[in-house]
Scaffold this motif. Structure first.
Motif: not given
Length: 831
Positions: A272-282
């Motif tokens: 399982d992965i925690e992710f974030g997207i900021a300024d269209h970057h993953v």
């Protein structure tokens, strides 16, 4: 070297802790991980050496927080911190235990995470708090339950550049609901990922076929989002537009799916992965092995009819935790869930209390109920003919229904059974539980109707909905809990009048009292008296509503510890009870005098006298039904456990609690080893104990939530809460200020001291001994009629209940003010 950059560390570095090792591995393989560094586990070892700390110290957590960094250690850590801050506005600080996320021992949620750290002072303070979390009571308890023996304090700390995510979430590379390897599941919402991890929002859900990339979508409410503030994290409400659309585009979902597949291939097993997207970057923020998938899959293969299924999850289910402290053991769940459903459905139609329960089922060890939509209309005169005799009626039912069966159980507990006799008795016990919970609600519901009727009259006269004073007009009525407390107090009076006994009780630890008393003739006689007392009053379990823990009748420790507490605190039961009665009479007389209409005054008094006469029902039915039935059943079932152990089905008689009823019946007829099943279920049970169960399942309307609160108390955190204010149900009036002591279970009772404010999830009769010392009571769950509310009013101490969040937001030593009249908690200072 005490700190190392992700990109420079060895992927196999054991000093990084599990979370650190995972981030190092992801970075080494070119996956999009924000820069960061690991404070290795040897830093904690060095810090403890510098401060002469020993991990066996009872106050080790506080000692770590109070400790100081050596110049060498501080210089290295802050140097790494400032280099990272050159590239990021702030950082996240997360604990990284060497034991975390290991196969079969997922410590997820047991350690600490701190976001938006900007200054050196904050950074060093949060590092210490991460280290201290390694020694916290709940983590230590979890290690013990998981047989995780650790010789050294192997706690690393991950420091990572904080991504101010526009959208964040969690991905499971194997569908955790269906256990289908061909699908991955994404849960996503706006802002920082803490909102999803903490369960504060209902996220959007995306299920992706890993071959075709076909996407199934379900929109979530996305009620709030979290973002970095000037200091710490701020919670914001989402706009109508944000809630009405999916937070991820199909292109972003596909990109996340590609990254997840690469990560799974890298590990060679589901993650399982925690992710974030900021300024269209993953960005990948964390990754870990899914350690419970095989366990979950096996659990799904042995579903029972009383368990909530995937299809059920579309309905609205209320956690009944204010009545049944969960989770409950497999054997008890297979007996109690059908019995509760039978009793509730039958009596809710006979006595319309405003709601009808359709089903009662189990979810991750916790009992949930599903109600019909809308409220059931109440008949004006329903139960009216019973109101004058409710208490007498209860005792008549107890005498003719329960006590004869308890005599049978006593005999069965003294019998050496054959497989056939044990099977016959076991089936009769299951059948009696159906009868018992039919009569249980047949006793309780008419009393609820009467109390509700009087309460409506009270509110009509008062012109307000405040209820604490109303229920205080029903205190000072002797019941079996208070009767038990009074007899224990009388034992303490006997101790205080006998110098030899007094010396023993003053100078002996509670767990050693029994052995010490056995050494003198006076002590032996005292224990004989205790034994006689327990034959009548000892049929209560350490854990209410289960079979899994000892009863008082089995072990005099619990009674002796209560007596010792009375000796220590000098509490005078009769004097305090008299004060409660006098307060009740004064409140009632004052209220009655203010009713100008003589006919209304007469009618209110008539219903009040009936209600006061029936006020003992809440505690007395619990004493004779909820507690005594389970305790007597346990004594008999231990004999069944012995028989199964002799036949090789289980190793120890108390492994029985981790078999379901059909397992027991089949094993009595055809004995085969079920030890592996029992062990896996025991492990799952302990994980359920440590996890926070949802207050409800499904997507309820506001009306459904309102109805739910009338049944079980608060099911959501109060929207008025702020950083230093927590709101709940005003359950017992008064204002008190003092230090917090969070108590999670009976094993921590000895940590509680006179003058503390008790903060806990809920209370049962076992907890009553703490009320003598407590300045106030705060709970996560429960309402105005819960055990905590009733006993707090009897003891005349302020209580705020159903906060949903107090045990998480308050820490030992915090100084708080509890306003039991208005249901408000104010943090005066933090520990």
């Amino acid at each position: 070297m005490y700190s190392v950059l992700f990109r420079q560390a060895e992927a196999s570095s054991q000093l990084a802790g599990a979370k650190g090792m995972n981030l190092i591995k992801l970075t080494k393989h070119g996956l999009p991980v924000p820069d960061g560094f690991v404070i290795q586990t040897n830093a904690l070892t060095r810090f403890m050496e510098d401060n002469h700390l020993h991990q066996t110290s009872e106050s080790i957590e506080k000692e770590i927080i109070a400790g100081t960094f050596s110049d060498e250690l501080k210089h290295e850590l802050t140097n790494s911190f400032y280099k990272l801050r050159d590239s990021y506005r702030s950082v996240a600080v997360r604990s990284s235990s060497a034991s975390e996320d290991l196969e079969g021992a997922s410590f997820a949620g047991q350690y600490e995470t701190y976001l938006n750290i900007k200054t050196e002072e904050e950074f060093l303070a949060k590092v210490k708090e991460c280290w201290a979390s390694f020694f916290s009571g709940r983590v230590s308890s979890y290690k013990k339950k998981m047989n995780n023996q650790i010789a050294e304090p192997l706690m690393g700390v991950v420091v990572q550049g904080l991504i101010d995510s526009d959208v964040s979430g969690v991905i499971f590379s194997r569908n955790p609901v269906t256990h289908d390897d061909r699908e991955l599941l994404i849960s996503a919402s706006y802002g920082l990922g803490e909102a999803i991890v903490s369960g504060s929002v209902t996220p959007d859900t995306f299920i992706v076929n890993k071959s075709s990339f076909e996407i199934q979508k379900e929109i979530g409410a996305k009620e709030i989002y979290m973002e970095s503030a000037a200091e710490g994290i701020a919670e914001r409400a989402t706009s109508k537009d944000m809630r009405s659309r999916f937070c991820l585009t199909d292109e972003q979902v596909s990109e996340l799916a590609e990254i997840t597949k690469k990560t799974e291939e890298l590990y060679g097993y589901p993650v399982d992965i925690e992710f974030g997207i900021a300024d269209h970057h993953v960005y990948l923020l964390q990754a870990r092995p899914i350690t419970t998938i095989e366990q979950d899959k096996k659990a799904s293969e042995e579903e029972r009819s009383f368990m909530i299924t995937d299809a059920d999850m579309n309905d609205f289910w209320i956690n009944m935790e204010s009545n049944i402290e969960g989770p409950i053991s497999p054997l008890f769940s297979s007996i109690i869930v059908p019995a509760m459903e039978y009793g509730l459905k039958k009596n809710m139609r006979k006595f319309p209390i405003g709601v009808v329960v359709d089903e009662v089922k189990l979810y991750r060890g916790h009992v949930y109920s599903k109600s019909q939509d809308g409220q059931q209309p109440q008949t004006e005169d329903c139960g009216e003919e019973l109101f004058p005799i409710l208490s007498e009626r209860m005792y008549d039912i107890i005498k003719h229904t329960y006590l004869p069966f308890y005599e049978t159980l006593d005999q069965l507990a003294q019998t050496d059974h054959t497989a056939e006799s044990a099977l016959d008795a076991f089936r009769k016990l299951k059948a009696f539980y159906l009868t018992a919970y039919d009569e249980h609600f047949n006793i309780v519901f008419p009393q609820m109707l009467l109390t509700n009727k009087l309460q409506v009259m009270y509110q009509h006269i008062q012109g307000e909905s405040e209820n604490a004073h109303f229920y205080e007009m029903l205190t000072g009525k002797m019941n079996k809990s208070l009767e038990t407390d009074r007899l224990l107090w009388l034992f303490s009076v006997e101790v205080q009048e006998n110098p030899n006994l007094l010396s023993i009780f003053k100078n002996t630890k509670p767990e050693q009292l029994q052995e010490k008393l056995k050494q003198t003739d006076e002590g032996k006689q005292f224990l004989r008296n205790i034994h006689e007392f327990l034959q009548e009053y000892g049929w209560r379990s350490v854990k209410s509503h289960d079979l899994i823990e000892q009863t008082w009748a089995e072990n005099p420790y619990y009674a002796l510890a209560n007596i010792q507490n009375y000796v220590r605190n000098g509490y005078h039961f009769d004097n305090e009870f008299q004060k409660t009665k006098e307060k009740r009479e004064a409140l009632y007389n004052e209220f009655l005098e203010n009713i100008e209409d003589p006919n209304l005054r007469k009618e209110f008094d008539r219903y009040y006298q009936w209600t006061l006469n029936a006020a003992n029902i809440m505690d007395d039915h619990h004493f004779y039904i909820d507690a005594m039935l389970d305790a007597k059943a346990r004594a008999f079932l231990l004999k069944v456990g012995e028989l199964l152990a002799e036949n090789g089905v289980i190793q120890d008689r108390e492994d029985l609690w981790f078999l379901y009823d059909d397992d027991v019946e089949n094993a009595l007829l055809h004995p085969v080893s079920l030890q592996d099943k029992a062990e896996k279920r025991r492990q799952a049970f302990h994980e359920y104990e440590l996890a926070k169960a949802p207050a409800y399942l499904g997507n309820p309307t506001k009306e459904q939530l309102k109805i739910a609160e009338e049944i079980v108390g608060a099911v959501i955190e109060d929207e008025k809460n702020t950083e230093n204010h927590i709101f709940g149900i005003a359950a017992s009036s008064g204002i008190a200020t003092g230090p917090v002591k969070v108590i999670r279970d009976a094993s921590e009772f000895s940590r509680f001291a006179s003058g503390n404010i008790l903060v806990c999830k809920m209370t049962t009769p076992l907890w009553t001994s703490l009320f003598q010392d407590a300045k106030a009571i705060i709970t996560d769950t429960g309402g105005i009629l819960s055990h905590a509310a009733i006993i707090a009013r009897e003891y005349g101490i302020p209580a705020v209940l159903g906060t949903r969040t107090a045990t998480e937001r308050l820490r030992d030593g915090d100084i708080i003010t509890v306003d039991g009249s208005n249901g408000k908690i104010t943090v005066v200072s933090r520990a």
